[in-house]
Design a protein around this motif. Sequence first.
Motif, PDB file in Angstrom:
ATOM      1  N   ALA A  44      34.917  32.530  36.585  1.00 45.08           N
ATOM      2  CA  ALA A  44      34.872  31.346  37.445  1.00 45.08           C
ATOM      3  C   ALA A  44      33.537  31.338  38.181  1.00 45.08           C
ATOM      4  N   GLN A  45      32.950  30.152  38.293  1.00 45.62           N
ATOM      5  CA  GLN A  45      31.676  30.010  38.999  1.00 45.62           C
ATOM      6  C   GLN A  45      31.871  29.011  40.142  1.00 45.62           C
ATOM      7  N   LEU A  46      31.476  29.416  41.358  1.00 40.43           N
ATOM      8  CA  LEU A  46      31.693  28.611  42.552  1.00 40.43           C
ATOM      9  C   LEU A  46      30.362  28.245  43.182  1.00 40.43           C
ATOM     10  N   ARG A  47      30.291  27.035  43.644  1.00 41.17           N
ATOM     11  CA  ARG A  47      29.135  26.559  44.401  1.00 41.17           C
ATOM     12  C   ARG A  47      29.638  26.322  45.827  1.00 41.17           C
ATOM     13  N   ILE A  48      29.273  27.200  46.746  1.00 42.03           N
ATOM     14  CA  ILE A  48      29.833  27.171  48.092  1.00 42.03           C
ATOM     15  C   ILE A  48      28.770  26.693  49.073  1.00 42.03           C
ATOM     16  N   GLU A  49      29.010  25.526  49.644  1.00 37.41           N
ATOM     17  CA  GLU A  49      28.091  24.947  50.622  1.00 37.41           C
ATOM     18  C   GLU A  49      28.424  25.492  52.002  1.00 37.41           C
ATOM     19  N   ILE A  50      27.548  26.322  52.538  1.00 38.30           N
ATOM     20  CA  ILE A  50      27.747  26.862  53.879  1.00 38.30           C
ATOM     21  C   ILE A  50      27.500  25.769  54.910  1.00 38.30           C
ATOM     22  N   ASN A  51      26.484  24.975  54.693  1.00 37.69           N
ATOM     23  CA  ASN A  51      26.239  23.743  55.466  1.00 37.69           C
ATOM     24  C   ASN A  51      25.385  22.836  54.585  1.00 37.69           C
ATOM     25  N   ASP A  52      24.830  21.763  55.160  1.00 34.50           N
ATOM     26  CA  ASP A  52      24.083  20.814  54.334  1.00 34.50           C
ATOM     27  C   ASP A  52      22.746  21.371  53.837  1.00 34.50           C
ATOM     28  N   LYS A  53      22.360  22.561  54.322  1.00 34.75           N
ATOM     29  CA  LYS A  53      21.087  23.149  53.906  1.00 34.75           C
ATOM     30  C   LYS A  53      21.259  24.457  53.122  1.00 34.75           C
ATOM     31  N   ILE A  54      22.455  25.015  53.161  1.00 34.87           N
ATOM     32  CA  ILE A  54      22.665  26.324  52.539  1.00 34.87           C
ATOM     33  C   ILE A  54      23.743  26.240  51.468  1.00 34.87           C
ATOM     34  N   ILE A  55      23.404  26.699  50.284  1.00 30.88           N
ATOM     35  CA  ILE A  55      24.360  26.751  49.175  1.00 30.88           C
ATOM     36  C   ILE A  55      24.313  28.150  48.570  1.00 30.88           C
ATOM     37  N   ASN A  56      25.464  28.783  48.489  1.00 33.63           N
ATOM     38  CA  ASN A  56      25.574  30.078  47.817  1.00 33.63           C
ATOM     39  C   ASN A  56      26.252  29.893  46.469  1.00 33.63           C
ATOM     40  N   LEU A  57      25.807  30.639  45.488  1.00 30.95           N
ATOM     41  CA  LEU A  57      26.410  30.614  44.158  1.00 30.95           C
ATOM     42  C   LEU A  57      27.211  31.893  43.970  1.00 30.95           C
ATOM     43  N   VAL A  58      28.494  31.742  43.699  1.00 28.57           N
ATOM     44  CA  VAL A  58      29.382  32.892  43.603  1.00 28.57           C
ATOM     45  C   VAL A  58      30.052  32.906  42.228  1.00 28.57           C
ATOM     46  N   ASP A  59      29.874  33.999  41.515  1.00 26.00           N
ATOM     47  CA  ASP A  59      30.536  34.196  40.227  1.00 26.00           C
ATOM     48  C   ASP A  59      31.653  35.215  40.395  1.00 26.00           C
ATOM     49  N   VAL A  60      32.798  34.899  39.825  1.00 30.05           N
ATOM     50  CA  VAL A  60      33.945  35.808  39.865  1.00 30.05           C
ATOM     51  C   VAL A  60      34.476  35.951  38.446  1.00 30.05           C
ATOM     52  N   TRP A  61      34.676  37.192  37.994  1.00 30.94           N
ATOM     53  CA  TRP A  61      35.207  37.395  36.646  1.00 30.94           C
ATOM     54  C   TRP A  61      35.976  38.704  36.599  1.00 30.94           C
ATOM     55  N   ARG A  62      36.829  38.816  35.633  1.00 29.70           N
ATOM     56  CA  ARG A  62      37.614  40.044  35.483  1.00 29.70           C
ATOM     57  C   ARG A  62      37.167  40.803  34.239  1.00 29.70           C
ATOM     58  N   ASP A  63      37.476  42.080  34.234  1.00 29.92           N
ATOM     59  CA  ASP A  63      37.173  42.888  33.052  1.00 29.92           C
ATOM     60  C   ASP A  63      37.941  42.359  31.846  1.00 29.92           C
ATOM     61  N   GLU A  64      37.327  42.450  30.693  1.00 32.99           N
ATOM     62  CA  GLU A  64      37.998  42.002  29.477  1.00 32.99           C
ATOM     63  C   GLU A  64      39.140  42.955  29.108  1.00 32.99           C
ATOM     64  N   ASN A  65      40.108  42.396  28.396  1.00 34.00           N
ATOM     65  CA  ASN A  65      41.258  43.170  27.901  1.00 34.00           C
ATOM     66  C   ASN A  65      42.073  43.813  29.012  1.00 34.00           C
ATOM     67  N   ILE A  66      42.051  43.182  30.203  1.00 28.52           N
ATOM     68  CA  ILE A  66      42.834  43.647  31.340  1.00 28.52           C
ATOM     69  C   ILE A  66      43.856  42.579  31.707  1.00 28.52           C
ATOM     70  N   THR A  67      45.102  42.980  31.865  1.00 31.35           N
ATOM     71  CA  THR A  67      46.141  42.056  32.298  1.00 31.35           C
ATOM     72  C   THR A  67      46.358  42.229  33.793  1.00 31.35           C
ATOM     73  N   LEU A  68      46.155  41.152  34.554  1.00 31.44           N
ATOM     74  CA  LEU A  68      46.313  41.203  35.999  1.00 31.44           C
ATOM     75  C   LEU A  68      47.745  40.861  36.393  1.00 31.44           C
ATOM     76  N   SER A  69      48.191  41.390  37.544  1.00 31.61           N
ATOM     77  CA  SER A  69      49.528  41.066  38.038  1.00 31.61           C
ATOM     78  C   SER A  69      49.634  39.578  38.356  1.00 31.61           C
ATOM     79  N   ARG A  70      48.521  39.000  38.821  1.00 31.08           N
ATOM     80  CA  ARG A  70      48.399  37.551  39.028  1.00 31.08           C
ATOM     81  C   ARG A  70      46.983  37.157  38.681  1.00 31.08           C
ATOM     82  N   ASP A  71      46.798  35.899  38.280  1.00 31.82           N
ATOM     83  CA  ASP A  71      45.479  35.441  37.868  1.00 31.82           C
ATOM     84  C   ASP A  71      44.721  34.738  38.987  1.00 31.82           C
TER      85      ASP A  71
END
Length: 322
Positions: A44-71
């Motif tokens: 998942a890739q997130l574009r998080i606007e802290i305010n009208d001048k600041i944008i952070n890019l956040v990537d979230v991913w899980r290890d492959e071949n891993i089953t999570l208790s929740r997604d």
Amino acid sequence: MENKKVNENTEKLPVLNFNKQYMNNTKISRILSTKPILLDETYAQLRIEINDKIINLVDVWRDENITLSRDDITPFDLAVMDAAYTIMCSGKMILTAEWIAKVLSGNPKQKITKKKIEAIRQSIDKLRYIHIQIDCSNEFNYRKDTKNKISDFKYESYLLPLDKITAVYQSNGKEIIAYPVLSKPALYRYAETIHQIVDVPADLLDTHEEYRDTDEAILIKRYVIKRVAQIVSNNKLNSNKISFLWYDREENEERGLFPELGYIPDNTRSWRNKKQKINKIVKMTLKSLKDKGAIKSFEEYRENDTKNPAFPIMGYKIFYGL
């Protein structure tokens, strides 16, 4: 070291002592635990606007071949991360689910059920396999204390970078699952840099004389105590309210305790009973904070700021200082 058995002489867990609790107060942490970020497709890739001048890019991913208790990442997961970070800040570089349970409730003498331990272990095992990368270059080039010092900056780690061992004490044969800390989590290194870690005296979370520490009650009181800490600190908040639900026009989203803890209000009797229960925990938590001198007083406020009991309670106003 996965599931390695060691004896008491080589792997004896220390006693847990802590005077403060720490909570991540970043917008990134809030969005991770409240927005529908599903990891069933690993990324998942997130574009998080802290305010009208600041944008952070956040990537979230899980290890492959891993089953999570929740997604997804839940408010409970975030509370577990806060508890793990609190233990790290106490100087310990090894964690257990039992310790995290005590930090979550704030009651060191709490009797911990097997069900609670299992829930915490499931959360830990999920967070151990989810990566996060925070590209905060834009923010660091805007903030006064880091402006023009760093052109490109990223934090990356698992949400909880932990190893896992099984310790079996020779003296009594008791088995303990423990998690050595590999590094400080990226989400918290980022929060430290931008000064968005809330800290409170540890005893403020000990409310066992007011109500039973169910998982639900723990999340509610931690939300309340974190919000009170924001209000009483010098962080330029424009409101002294703990709100159940309000609409943030700047962010174009619902905010408050209900949406941030995953509650969905409706017109059913079940929800009315649930709301009453939530309100009771909030009120008793605030009473405990008042008794301990953390706030001066509090009072409920209703819809349209009226005192008419015919209108629903929307939250509480917090009063502090002299």
